[in-house]
Design an enzyme around this catalytic site. Structure first.
Site, PDB file in Angstrom:
ATOM      1  N   ASP A  19       1.282  -8.612  16.079  1.00 27.83           N
ATOM      2  CA  ASP A  19       0.252  -9.252  16.835  1.00 27.83           C
ATOM      3  C   ASP A  19       1.126 -10.261  17.687  1.00 27.83           C
ATOM      4  OD1 ASP A  19      -2.210 -10.193  17.738  1.00 27.83           O
ATOM      5  OD2 ASP A  19      -2.544 -11.371  16.178  1.00 27.83           O
ATOM      6  N   ASP A  48      -2.927  -5.848  22.149  1.00 29.87           N
ATOM      7  CA  ASP A  48      -1.784  -6.687  21.740  1.00 29.87           C
ATOM      8  C   ASP A  48      -1.548  -6.606  20.221  1.00 29.87           C
ATOM      9  OD1 ASP A  48      -4.327  -7.597  21.034  1.00 29.87           O
ATOM     10  OD2 ASP A  48      -3.801  -9.868  21.577  1.00 29.87           O
ATOM     11  N   GLU A  49      -1.894  -5.709  19.410  1.00 31.25           N
ATOM     12  CA  GLU A  49      -1.616  -5.423  18.155  1.00 31.25           C
ATOM     13  C   GLU A  49      -1.728  -4.141  17.463  1.00 31.25           C
ATOM     14  OE1 GLU A  49      -4.493  -7.398  15.250  1.00 31.25           O
ATOM     15  OE2 GLU A  49      -6.094  -7.335  16.932  1.00 31.25           O
TER      16      GLU A  49
END
Length: 364
Positions: free
Chosen positions: A14, A108-109
């Site tokens: 993350d 983003d993860e």
């Protein structure tokens, strides 16, 4: 549960304050300052906040007005999603150096299954550390990671040592970890459900574990069975590298409320145009068109129609949405309109995974 699923090594990576960190990366003048990606206007919403801004209780999904109130010297920056996507692709390229079993959740993860990996490294913890170091060295951004034998626990673990840290929960520690975990920390249990659990005397995983499945089903219906198995560590799902897109949508929040269907149709025409571009870009079409209406009192209404054929053209989208809009009178002034297309013409191909050697000892 099959032993091969129990003994998987899953990493959840993350990125730390991703959008805000990219803005600070590209603009050195913003480094070390409280910034919010989003709008500062009355209708603006914070998409992401830097860690400097979070010290003032500025959070994503917060209104721009409240964010400014919490932090008067907050700097607002307009989002640049194409730039975030560009960086995200570079991050994923690093992931693929280690495994092809990568399941992106957002820009983003992502989850990574490194049970068998391209580096031949038996330690998922060392792989996570190496990935985070490469992201820092190659992209000048920080990432956090959680490591465990399930996606559920790995995701929770990735938040423990944020920012720029990681946490490993080996298989033998999963149950004690879940028992001590505050119920609101369980991924998938929101504020409303947590409050209901508090009222039932459920404050930790151990409290949840003390309840029978029948009790939980009585109070939470189908989710009750899910919670029953979740807290016992009996929740395993494979990392799915090819996540099937289920919908394509476009929406817009207006600076002033709309009260006339005529004005709404003008806005819906522009939204239809944007949606057509997204459908073409993703090379998909769909049969079900849904109109989303959010009123000034924040109540949301949806109206849908399923067509006998697949569509992606603006003209047909607009014609269908017009029918939905005039289907019944709008209840109040409108602050947001959106259109989504579902029931897409995507046919997923089932892939056969290589059998995984079962390990008696799990090196994390």
């Amino acid at each position: 549960m099959e032993e091969e699923l129990v003994n998987r090594k899953i990493i959840h990576v993350d990125m730390d304050a991703f959008y805000a960190s990219v803005e600070q990366l590209d603009n050195p003048e913003l480094r070390g300052k409280p910034i919010a990606v989003g709008g500062a206007s009355e209708r603006g919403v914070v998409s992401a906040a830097s860690y400097e801004a979070r010290k003032f209780n500025v959070r994503s999904a917060m209104s721009g007005v409240l964010a400014r109130k919490n932090c008067p010297h907050l700097i607002f920056v307009k989002p640049r999603f194409e730039r975030y996507k560009e960086i995200s692709q570079k991050i994923r390229a690093i992931f693929y150096d280690y495994t092809d079993l990568v399941e992106p959740l957002s820009l983003d993860e992502a989850y990574l299954d490194v049970t068998e990996n391209k580096k031949g490294n038996p330690s998922a913890s060392m792989i996570a550390k190496e990935i985070r170091q490469r992201i820092a060295d190659e992209l000048n951004l920080n990432a956090s990671a959680g490591i465990s034998n399930s996606k559920f626990v790995a995701k929770i673990a990735s938040d423990i040592n944020k920012p720029n840290g990681q946490k490993t929960i080996p298989p033998e520690e999963v149950i004690p970890f879940l028992e001590e975990l505050p119920i609101q920390k369980f991924f998938g249990i929101g504020k409303v459900t947590a409050t209901r659990m508090f009222n039932l005397g459920i404050f930790t995983g151990l409290d949840l574990k003390s309840k029978t499945e029948e009790f939980l089903v009585t109070h939470f219906k189908k989710s009750g069975s899910h919670y029953y198995h979740l807290v016992r560590g009996n929740y395993y799902s494979k990392v799915k590298p090819h996540r099937e897109r289920k919908s394509v949508a476009a929406e817009h929040t207006f600076s002033k409320n709309l009260t006339s269907e005529i004005f709404m149709m003008e806005k819906l025409e522009k939204i239809s145009e944007e949606l057509e571009k997204r459908l073409l870009r993703n090379k998909v079409s769909g049969k079900t068109v849904t109109l989303k209406i959010k009123y000034s009192d924040f109540k949301t209404q949806t109206r849908s129609k399923t067509l006998p054929y697949f569509i992606k053209e603006k003209a047909i989208l607009l014609e269908t949405v017009k029918e939905l809009l005039y289907q019944e009178k709008v209840l109040n002034s409108v602050r947001l309109l959106g259109i989504s297309v579902t029931n897409l013409n995507i046919h997923s191909k089932k892939t056969v995974e290589k059998p995984i050697d079962i390990q008696l000892k799990f090196e994390f």
